[in-house]
Design an enzyme around this catalytic site. Structure first.
Site, PDB file in Angstrom:
ATOM      1  N   HIS A  98      42.104  44.141  29.008  1.00 21.37           N
ATOM      2  CA  HIS A  98      43.059  45.219  29.232  1.00 21.37           C
ATOM      3  C   HIS A  98      43.034  46.238  28.096  1.00 21.37           C
ATOM      4  O   HIS A  98      43.386  47.397  28.303  1.00 21.37           O
ATOM      5  CB  HIS A  98      44.463  44.641  29.423  1.00 21.37           C
ATOM      6  CG  HIS A  98      44.661  44.036  30.775  1.00 21.37           C
ATOM      7  ND1 HIS A  98      45.810  44.206  31.525  1.00 21.37           N
ATOM      8  CD2 HIS A  98      43.838  43.263  31.531  1.00 21.37           C
ATOM      9  CE1 HIS A  98      45.682  43.558  32.683  1.00 21.37           C
ATOM     10  NE2 HIS A  98      44.494  42.979  32.700  1.00 21.37           N
ATOM     11  N   HIS A 266      37.356  36.243  36.224  1.00 24.77           N
ATOM     12  CA  HIS A 266      38.182  35.301  36.968  1.00 24.77           C
ATOM     13  C   HIS A 266      37.600  33.895  36.993  1.00 24.77           C
ATOM     14  O   HIS A 266      38.104  33.034  37.707  1.00 24.77           O
ATOM     15  CB  HIS A 266      38.396  35.822  38.390  1.00 24.77           C
ATOM     16  CG  HIS A 266      39.202  37.080  38.432  1.00 24.77           C
ATOM     17  ND1 HIS A 266      39.380  37.827  39.591  1.00 24.77           N
ATOM     18  CD2 HIS A 266      39.881  37.748  37.455  1.00 24.77           C
ATOM     19  CE1 HIS A 266      40.134  38.883  39.313  1.00 24.77           C
ATOM     20  NE2 HIS A 266      40.440  38.858  38.031  1.00 24.77           N
TER      21      HIS A 266
END
Length: 723
Positions: A98, A266
């Site tokens: 992020h 992920h």
């Protein structure tokens, strides 16, 4: 009433105009005024490390000790914020992702290069929920290594070490990111005033993701990429795939990199939605003093571990969420998935039928197994035909995923660092990558004076020399260190054909300068800059000031093979106030576009002012227009632009949307024409103060010297070997 009397009477003793929570700013009172704050970001007054050279100090870091400390951290300190599965890897990877994932190709802003996740608005974005805990977990390491390790480097490195600790062979890591000390208010994250406002508001047509407002990349305010539940929170993997493709393209990622990053990101960690979001306190920037910079604190229920709420989705993507493997594609491609609601009420996909041993364990109790889940973006990797083909290939060839992800992760975390010359540390890879915009080292042993002599005898005009050098250098962006004169890419596609570069004039000038470079052994990049310098020196001499413009040889000439032409398209100037040109009319004003260009080039307001005034009187306007050329001595580096702009013997009359005439008050005769970017230096109170300084009778020589200093800064902005 003095302050004490006021306090005793119950009044507030604080002068509210200076208070940070009350009163009105200049922009509140006059919202249409030109806001110059974009040029004043990161003023040295806010930096507590004045005179500190981070890029020198970080070279003294004990890199291996740092690696060990970060690796140990992944499984230590499990008390106040317990890690999922006893490993902080997932949390640290999400934080690094992020931090870096705000980068966007259009203007080069965002990214991991400044440590701006520490400040608002990023520290309080909904999509960054609980990353404040990751930063706080890193504090003991930052405290230990002090100023030799910036927060910017540490925030990017933590995710890379997390991957290494989980079994991935990473591609490398480079140090050298320098911290900022207050928010980057110059970055436009969107016009919405509501977090997670429907994405329709930033699209002309939400069904066509390419219509998303530039330079934005994320689909909603407060998100890094796309909504994990689907477009506007409505699951539809094929529609989500379109948004994913556009968003990742705007971050400089192709389809293969997109699949690799989605799968690799992920493969480890989990989502958190096993609780009640309404129990969370405010984000860090709005939390009470007692929270000490932390946000989203749950004072109602346990709120950590398996009971944490972040995105609202709940579960891991893979069977082994702390291990780098190919489990993501194993589950995604080998199971049917159905829509379900998480305990927090968010849409997510869960397998229709799955063996118990394929389920991940509970994040706190390894004796329990729970369902995995997928987001709508994950399902896009299965249902979109292009993404599906890449996913199948990675599933059948895990080693391809290992390499593709390692490279894409490196690109994600380093995209805004610029050329490889800026990399520091023993882990930086040696390979040249095309997205780094490589430039070969240029020659330095040639006779500079001989080159200048040949240029002077070439027949090129002063304006041609100055304009060509300017056009070559003005592409530099301090946001991601791309562009600039080094490489002479102005002669290559796509730059040679950009309207702002006047292709016919450019080709004519290059046809003169290229033989000079070949004859003298200089690079064309150096010759272009030398020609511009020579033009400035001649203009200064014509104004009565003898000065030599500083020059440092060594620029190289890039080739087509070193140039990602498609990626360079975003560097095309749509306007250049310094040469009084706009490609077309835009929603934003010409003067606002001037400020944006100046900020990307790293210019201060005084530097912008003297450069524009000097470019006008030297006659370098695009297409040779006379707008703003307030002088009868065109070609001389005089202060005439400022003198005549501030002369009250004249008045200005509008003649069109972006055209004005200077009219003599006595005779009524029009003398000069101007555009908005000319007149703003007389109308804006701050810019007028600079203009009046240069209009003074005693400023002629100061102006020339200031212009030369600013010009040299622009010409050398991309010379990282000098900086």
């Amino acid at each position: 009433m003095d302050g004490n009397d006021q306090a005793r009477s119950g009044g507030c003793p604080v002068i509210h105009g200076a208070n940070t929570t009350t009163g009105h700013t200049v922009m509140d009172w006059w919202p249409k005024a030109l806001n110059l704050d974009i040029l004043h970001q990161h003023d040295t007054k806010s930096n507590p490390l004045k005179g500190f050279d981070y890029r020198e100090e970080v070279r003294k870091l004990d890199y291996e000790a740092l690696r060990k400390d970060l690796t140990d951290l992944m499984t230590d300190s499990q008390d106040w914020w317990p890690a999922d599965y006893g490993h902080y890897g997932g949390l640290m990877i999400r934080m690094s992702w992020h931090v870096a994932g705000t980068y966007r190709l259009a203007d080069g802003r965002g990214g991991a290069g400044t440590g701006n996740l520490r400040f608002a608005p990023l520290n309080s974005w909904p999509d960054n929920g609980n990353l404040d805990k990751a930063r706080r977990l890193l504090w003991p390491i930052k405290k230990k290594y002090g100023n030799r390790l910036s927060w910017a480097d540490l925030l990017a490195l933590a995710g890379t070490i997390a991957y290494e600790s989980m079994g991935l062979k990473t591609y490398g890591f480079a140090f050298g990111r320098e911290d900022i000390w207050h928010p980057e208010k110059d970055i436009y994250w969107g016009a919405e005033r509501e977090w997670l406002a429907p994405s329709d508001s930033r699209y002309e047509n939400v069904e066509d993701p390419s219509t998303m407002e530039n330079p934005l990349a994320a689909v909603q305010m407060g998100l890094i990429y796309v909504n994990p539940e689907g477009v506007n929170g409505k699951p539809d993997p094929l529609k989500t795939a379109l948004q994913v493709r556009e968003t990742f393209a705007r971050m400089a990622m192709d389809d293969e990199e997109t699949v690799a990053l989605t799968a690799g990101g992920h493969t480890v960690g989990k989502c958190h939605g096993n609780g009640r979001a309404e129990n969370l306190g405010p984000a860090p920037e709005a939390a009470g003093l007692e929270e000490q910079g932390l946000g989203w604190i749950n004072h109602v229920s346990r709120g950590v571990g398996r009971d944490a709420v972040t995105s609202g989705l709940e579960g891991a993507w893979t069977t082994h969420p702390t291990k780098w493997d190919n489990g993501y594609f194993h589950l995604l491609l080998n199971h049917e998935w159905e829509l379900k609601k998480s305990p927090a009420g968010a849409w997510q996909w869960e397998p229709v039928d799955i063996r118990e041993e394929d389920k991940p364990v509970d994040p706190e109790d390894p004796t329990k197994r729970v369902n995995p889940m997928m987001t709508d973006a994950d399902m896009a990797m299965k249902m979109d035909p292009i993404y599906r083909e890449i996913s199948e290939r990675f599933y059948k060839n895990p080693e391809l995923l290992d390499d593709a992800f390692a490279r894409a992760w490196f690109k994600l975390t380093h995209r805004d660092m610029g050329p490889k010359d800026r990399y520091i540390g023993p882990w930086a890879p040696k390979e040249d990558l095309i997205w780094q915009d490589p430039v070969p080292k240029g020659p330095t042993g040639y006779d500079v004076a001989a080159v200048k002599a040949k240029i002077e005898g070439s027949g090129l005009t002063l304006a041609e020399m100055v304009a060509t050098a300017w056009d070559s250098a003005r592409t530099f962006r301090q946001s991601d260190y791309r562009g600039g004169a080094n490489g002479a890419r102005i002669r290559l596609a796509p730059q040679k054909d950009w309207e702002g570069n006047e292709p016919e004039r450019l080709a004519r000038v290059l046809s003169v300068l290229e033989p000079i470079a070949q004859e003298t052994g200089a690079s064309l990049a150096d010759v272009i800059v030398l020609a511009g310098n020579l033009g400035v020196e001649k203009a200064a001499r014509a104004a009565g000031v003898e000065i030599e413009v500083p020059f440092h040889p060594g620029r190289g000439d890039a080739t087509d093979a070193m140039t990602d032409a498609e990626s360079f398209d975003v560097l095309e100037p749509l306007a250049d106030g310094f040469r009084n040109w706009m490609k077309k009319d835009y929603v934003v004003t010409p003067e606002e576009m001037l400020l944006d260009r100046a900020q990307l080039m790293g210019l201060t307001a005084p530097e912008m002012t003297c450069l524009l005034g000097g470019m006008r009187v030297m006659g370098t306007n695009h297409g040779g227009t006379g707008h703003g050329v307030f002088t009868d001595r065109e070609g001389a580096l005089t202060t005439d632009f400022f003198v005549n702009l501030t002369d009250m013997a004249y008045r200005w009359e509008p003649k069109g949307k972006n055209l004005y005439e200077l009219v003599d008050r006595k005779s009524g005769q029009a003398k000069w024409t101007a555009t908005r970017v000319d007149l703003v230096f007389g109308s804006n109170s701050i810019l007028r103060a600079y203009a009046e300084l240069y209009a003074q009778d005693d400023s002629a020589e100061k102006f020339v010297r200031d212009f030369v200093a600013a010009w040299t800064k622009v010409m050398n902005a991309d010379r990282f070997d000098l900086n």
